[in-house]
Scaffold this motif. Structure first.
Motif, PDB file in Angstrom:
ATOM      1  N   TYR A  58     -52.209 -18.999  44.517  1.00  0.00           N
ATOM      2  CA  TYR A  58     -52.209 -17.950  43.490  1.00  0.00           C
ATOM      3  C   TYR A  58     -52.407 -16.574  44.119  1.00  0.00           C
ATOM      4  O   TYR A  58     -51.602 -15.658  43.930  1.00  0.00           O
ATOM      5  CB  TYR A  58     -53.305 -18.233  42.466  1.00  0.00           C
ATOM      6  CG  TYR A  58     -53.493 -17.142  41.437  1.00  0.00           C
ATOM      7  CD1 TYR A  58     -52.720 -17.109  40.278  1.00  0.00           C
ATOM      8  CD2 TYR A  58     -54.452 -16.155  41.613  1.00  0.00           C
ATOM      9  CE1 TYR A  58     -52.903 -16.106  39.328  1.00  0.00           C
ATOM     10  CE2 TYR A  58     -54.637 -15.148  40.677  1.00  0.00           C
ATOM     11  CZ  TYR A  58     -53.860 -15.135  39.528  1.00  0.00           C
ATOM     12  OH  TYR A  58     -54.037 -14.143  38.606  1.00  0.00           O
ATOM     13  N   TYR A  59     -53.506 -16.427  44.875  1.00  0.00           N
ATOM     14  CA  TYR A  59     -53.779 -15.130  45.486  1.00  0.00           C
ATOM     15  C   TYR A  59     -52.821 -14.853  46.646  1.00  0.00           C
ATOM     16  O   TYR A  59     -52.474 -13.696  46.905  1.00  0.00           O
ATOM     17  CB  TYR A  59     -55.229 -15.067  45.967  1.00  0.00           C
ATOM     18  CG  TYR A  59     -56.218 -14.986  44.838  1.00  0.00           C
ATOM     19  CD1 TYR A  59     -56.414 -13.797  44.154  1.00  0.00           C
ATOM     20  CD2 TYR A  59     -56.943 -16.101  44.436  1.00  0.00           C
ATOM     21  CE1 TYR A  59     -57.314 -13.710  43.102  1.00  0.00           C
ATOM     22  CE2 TYR A  59     -57.849 -16.034  43.396  1.00  0.00           C
ATOM     23  CZ  TYR A  59     -58.031 -14.838  42.721  1.00  0.00           C
ATOM     24  OH  TYR A  59     -58.913 -14.766  41.675  1.00  0.00           O
ATOM     25  N   GLY A  60     -52.392 -15.903  47.339  1.00  0.00           N
ATOM     26  CA  GLY A  60     -51.460 -15.709  48.442  1.00  0.00           C
ATOM     27  C   GLY A  60     -50.114 -15.191  47.976  1.00  0.00           C
ATOM     28  O   GLY A  60     -49.548 -14.266  48.566  1.00  0.00           O
ATOM     29  N   VAL A  61     -49.575 -15.774  46.902  1.00  0.00           N
ATOM     30  CA  VAL A  61     -48.294 -15.312  46.369  1.00  0.00           C
ATOM     31  C   VAL A  61     -48.425 -13.891  45.832  1.00  0.00           C
ATOM     32  O   VAL A  61     -47.540 -13.047  46.024  1.00  0.00           O
ATOM     33  CB  VAL A  61     -47.795 -16.268  45.265  1.00  0.00           C
ATOM     34  CG1 VAL A  61     -46.606 -15.668  44.523  1.00  0.00           C
ATOM     35  CG2 VAL A  61     -47.410 -17.612  45.865  1.00  0.00           C
ATOM     36  N   ALA A  62     -49.546 -13.609  45.158  1.00  0.00           N
ATOM     37  CA  ALA A  62     -49.740 -12.263  44.611  1.00  0.00           C
ATOM     38  C   ALA A  62     -49.780 -11.219  45.723  1.00  0.00           C
ATOM     39  O   ALA A  62     -49.215 -10.137  45.593  1.00  0.00           O
ATOM     40  CB  ALA A  62     -51.023 -12.218  43.783  1.00  0.00           C
ATOM     41  N   LEU A  63     -50.450 -11.545  46.835  1.00  0.00           N
ATOM     42  CA  LEU A  63     -50.566 -10.596  47.938  1.00  0.00           C
ATOM     43  C   LEU A  63     -49.311 -10.560  48.804  1.00  0.00           C
ATOM     44  O   LEU A  63     -49.065  -9.583  49.506  1.00  0.00           O
ATOM     45  CB  LEU A  63     -51.785 -10.949  48.802  1.00  0.00           C
ATOM     46  CG  LEU A  63     -53.155 -10.809  48.128  1.00  0.00           C
ATOM     47  CD1 LEU A  63     -54.244 -11.380  49.021  1.00  0.00           C
ATOM     48  CD2 LEU A  63     -53.443  -9.352  47.797  1.00  0.00           C
ATOM     49  N   THR A  95     -34.507 -10.217  43.469  1.00  0.00           N
ATOM     50  CA  THR A  95     -34.493 -11.682  43.353  1.00  0.00           C
ATOM     51  C   THR A  95     -35.759 -12.286  43.941  1.00  0.00           C
ATOM     52  O   THR A  95     -36.365 -13.191  43.352  1.00  0.00           O
ATOM     53  CB  THR A  95     -33.259 -12.264  44.072  1.00  0.00           C
ATOM     54  OG1 THR A  95     -32.078 -11.715  43.484  1.00  0.00           O
ATOM     55  CG2 THR A  95     -33.243 -13.777  43.959  1.00  0.00           C
ATOM     56  N   MET A  96     -36.164 -11.790  45.101  1.00  0.00           N
ATOM     57  CA  MET A  96     -37.378 -12.325  45.727  1.00  0.00           C
ATOM     58  C   MET A  96     -38.617 -12.004  44.898  1.00  0.00           C
ATOM     59  O   MET A  96     -39.515 -12.841  44.758  1.00  0.00           O
ATOM     60  CB  MET A  96     -37.518 -11.765  47.143  1.00  0.00           C
ATOM     61  CG  MET A  96     -36.536 -12.362  48.140  1.00  0.00           C
ATOM     62  SD  MET A  96     -36.957 -12.000  49.861  1.00  0.00           S
ATOM     63  CE  MET A  96     -36.600 -10.235  49.915  1.00  0.00           C
ATOM     64  N   VAL A  97     -38.666 -10.807  44.330  1.00  0.00           N
ATOM     65  CA  VAL A  97     -39.795 -10.458  43.473  1.00  0.00           C
ATOM     66  C   VAL A  97     -39.823 -11.360  42.243  1.00  0.00           C
ATOM     67  O   VAL A  97     -40.876 -11.868  41.841  1.00  0.00           O
ATOM     68  CB  VAL A  97     -39.719  -8.982  43.055  1.00  0.00           C
ATOM     69  CG1 VAL A  97     -40.755  -8.669  41.988  1.00  0.00           C
ATOM     70  CG2 VAL A  97     -39.917  -8.084  44.263  1.00  0.00           C
ATOM     71  N   GLY A  98     -38.655 -11.577  41.621  1.00  0.00           N
ATOM     72  CA  GLY A  98     -38.590 -12.435  40.442  1.00  0.00           C
ATOM     73  C   GLY A  98     -39.011 -13.861  40.732  1.00  0.00           C
ATOM     74  O   GLY A  98     -39.766 -14.471  39.961  1.00  0.00           O
ATOM     75  N   LEU A  99     -38.564 -14.409  41.866  1.00  0.00           N
ATOM     76  CA  LEU A  99     -38.949 -15.773  42.236  1.00  0.00           C
ATOM     77  C   LEU A  99     -40.441 -15.852  42.547  1.00  0.00           C
ATOM     78  O   LEU A  99     -41.110 -16.841  42.196  1.00  0.00           O
ATOM     79  CB  LEU A  99     -38.123 -16.227  43.438  1.00  0.00           C
ATOM     80  CG  LEU A  99     -36.642 -16.524  43.164  1.00  0.00           C
ATOM     81  CD1 LEU A  99     -35.890 -16.745  44.470  1.00  0.00           C
ATOM     82  CD2 LEU A  99     -36.506 -17.749  42.258  1.00  0.00           C
ATOM     83  N   SER A 100     -40.959 -14.830  43.210  1.00  0.00           N
ATOM     84  CA  SER A 100     -42.390 -14.817  43.515  1.00  0.00           C
ATOM     85  C   SER A 100     -43.221 -14.802  42.240  1.00  0.00           C
ATOM     86  O   SER A 100     -44.204 -15.541  42.109  1.00  0.00           O
ATOM     87  CB  SER A 100     -42.746 -13.602  44.381  1.00  0.00           C
ATOM     88  OG  SER A 100     -42.121 -13.674  45.632  1.00  0.00           O
TER      89      SER A 100
END
Length: 637
Positions: free
Chosen positions: A435-440, A508-513
């Motif tokens: 959770y925090y890893g993907v957010a950061l 696209t990468m932001v949306g997938l993240s």
């Protein structure tokens, strides 16, 4: 006998004897008219209702009346407070543009542009002025010469060399923020570690809080812990705004999140213990919804208030709300029964039934049912060695330490819980880390921090709302596995773009993240409710508390994974987060399903499993049916 009367010892023994006979004979109460003379407010239909579990008592008291709604909304609103303290460091500690402070030039009334042009090196790498270095000039002479003359004779101003030097103090761009903890105590450059500490203590406070209060909630009860943490949380939340230095500020931030962890944990356990099995999916998913609202409120408040002391005081105002608990919050009747405090449990259930406009059976029948439930829930531990007061102090202290460590590690000591506990601990660890890893690790959306944080909170809402129907229709175990798999699929998709098409679409990468974050957020909330259902009342708070510690460890590791591992190989963090998610999905399938199952009160499953009872082992794998669950009649309650 009234709800508040005291049962003599011999009568209590007789009630327990009757309870044993009731449980052996089916433990059923016949619905007949007559109210408190032995009925449950029935219509004389002659339908038998068993009172062999706490869920049966809940059905008699009412499971979706005004009392149930009052308890849920009163407790869940506290989740709104947590992000105001846990996520506000981005605004309380906002770092505006800064550069070395040159007191001589400030005293000479030089403008900001003049100071930057003469004294501060320009960096081509960052396309801006350096933040922590300045030229080594004789600034007393510079002030006397004036800006124009000094610029014309810069080569003669150096004292030692032309190389820039580190400075001892900074000047900040006050047009961005009036005041933050960074500008207050100069937490940049060589003091940046102190700023990082103001963030680290947030997780450290929660880590220690979940460990200690997970133990105290089971020992003292839910209500005392809530009241204790409420008082200290209020005091610390307001006093931190008056911190004289950064060290006191750090201590107060630790105390705030430490107390918040105990308050949140106790209320979550209370709510889960006070609702019927068929509503736990919705309750578990909706309990955290105010947290998302608080998440979104953090940048909204900070956008209006740019002075950190005032901002912290405003964030602290909602902590006054839990003062209502001193008058309205009861002790968990489920916990009271496990402690053989039947009269107190009877008062709570009587109050709940009155608000729900239900009629309880005769007191003696309810007390007998409680005694029966208590007998079933009794956990026979090995007798502990009595403490000899004549023994040396260090021996007694050692015995106390051993006893405490035994209690803390009891979930790993009991064979029936060991594998289940390890899987749950790993699921919490992975959910928090990812959770925090993907957010950061997600690419910045290119917006201002206020909008970015607001969007982060907004994305929490669909996670919680979509979780509810998933729990109802496909169960806890399958939902958890699916959510981990969806999250890993999104993360691996980002990984594929980074490896195969590095110049791919940033959007696209932001949306997938963000899609992966939605799935992992739902998994994170689900594992809270799932853990509460997998362990008996005696160990429920301990299990949730220790699992939360594993989550904090994962959260503390995530920035190091992004910074250190990501510096070596940009796609490595995504590979690790995706792999951990897949592993969590596989392990979660080994857990028992708890949909439609009563919250466990006993060790019966574990005891029977040791004797080789095949039916008990099937219960461990597939969950236990709730005899009070009737989908076609649920609307009649």
């Amino acid at each position: 006998m009234t709800a508040g009367s005291v049962v003599p010892l011999q009568d209590t023994q007789e009630l327990r004897h009757r309870a044993c006979a009731m449980s052996e004979g089916g433990g059923k109460l016949r619905k007949e008219s007559g109210g408190r003379d032995g009925s449950v407010g029935g219509t004389g239909s002659g339908v038998d209702m068993p009172l062999s579990t706490f869920e049966d008592l809940l059905e008699v008291v009412g499971t979706k009346g005004r009392w149930n709604l009052l308890m849920f909304f009163m407790c869940s609103i506290v989740a709104f407070i947590s992000p105001l303290q846990a996520l506000s460091y981005q605004f309380l500690g906002a770092t505006p543009d800064h550069w070395c402070l040159v007191p001589q030039l400030v005293t000479a009334n030089w403008t900001q542009h003049q100071v930057l042009s003469l004294a501060i090196p320009y960096s081509n790498d960052t396309s801006g002025y350096e933040s922590c270095r300045m030229y080594d000039y004789d600034y007393e002479m510079v002030a006397e010469l004036g800006y124009e003359a000094a610029m014309a004779s810069r080569s003669s101003l150096t004292t030692n060399s032309d190389s820039p030097i580190e400075c001892e103090a900074r000047d900040f761009n006050r047009t961005q923020y009036q005041s933050t903890v960074v500008t207050e105590w100069d937490l940049v450059c060589d003091r940046r570690a102190l700023y990082s500490t103001t963030q680290a203590v947030v997780m450290a406070g929660k880590l220690v809080g979940f460990v200690l209060f997970g133990y105290l909630i089971d020992m003292w009860g839910r209500r005392p812990v809530v009241l204790l943490t409420t008082v200290f949380n209020i005091l610390a939340s307001f006093l931190v705004a008056a911190s004289p230095n950064v060290h006191i500020y750090i201590i107060f931030k630790f105390v705030i999140t430490f107390m918040d962890a105990g308050q949140y944990l106790a209320l979550f356990v209370f709510v889960m213990e006070s609702c019927a099995a068929r509503f736990r999916a919705g309750v578990g998913a909706m309990f955290v919804l105010p947290w998302a609202l608080g998440y979104m409120a953090v940048p909204g408040i900070a956008y209006v208030i740019r002075q950190w002391q005032v901002l912290q005081a405003v964030y602290a105002i909602p902590t006054l709300y839990p003062l209502l608990f001193f008058w309205l919050l009861p002790e968990s009747p489920r916990w009271l029964i496990t402690q053989a405090r039947f009269q107190e449990a009877l008062k709570v259930l009587t109050w709940a039934a009155r608000i729900n406009k239900k009629t309880l059976p005769q007191d003696s029948v309810v007390l007998a049912a409680m005694a029966s439930i208590h007998k079933q829930s009794a956990f026979k531990e090995a007798p502990e060695e009595a403490v000899d007061k004549d023994k040396p102090l260090w021996v007694r202290m050692w015995m106390w330490v051993v006893s405490t460590l035994k209690h803390i590690s009891i979930l790993l000591i009991i064979p029936q819980f060991r594998v289940r506990t390890l899987i749950i601990f790993f699921c919490w660890f992975s959910a928090s880390m990812v959770y925090y890893g993907v957010a950061l690790n997600a690419t910045n959306l290119g917006t201002d921090p206020y909008l970015y944080v607001f969007l982060g909170g907004l994305l929490e809402v669909p996670s919680y709302l979509l979780l509810w129907p998933a729990l109802v229709f496909i169960g806890r175990r399958n939902s958890l596995a699916v959510l981990y798999l969806l999250g890993s699929a999104c993360i691996f998709s980002v990984l594929a773009i980074m490896v195969l098409h590095p110049e791919g679409s940033e959007g696209t990468m932001v949306g997938l993240s963000q899609a992966g974050k939605v799935a992992v957020t739902a998994a994170f909330q689900l594992v809270w409710a799932y853990t509460a259902e997998l362990f008996p009342t005696k160990f429920r708070s301990l299990a949730v508390g220790e699992a939360s510690v594993c989550a904090r460890v994962g959260a503390l590791l995530s920035p190091y994974i992004n910074d250190l591992l990501g510096e070596m190989t940009g796609w490595a963090p995504s590979a690790l987060f995706g792999t951990v998610s897949v592993l969590s999905a596989a392990l979660s399938l080994l857990l028992p399903e708890t949909r439609h199952a009563d919250l466990s009160e006993t060790m019966d499953i574990g005891v029977k499993a040791r004797t080789g009872d095949a039916i008990a082992m099937e219960s461990v794998r597939n969950g236990v049916d709730n005899p009070t669950f009737a989908p076609d009649n649920s609307s009649k309650q």
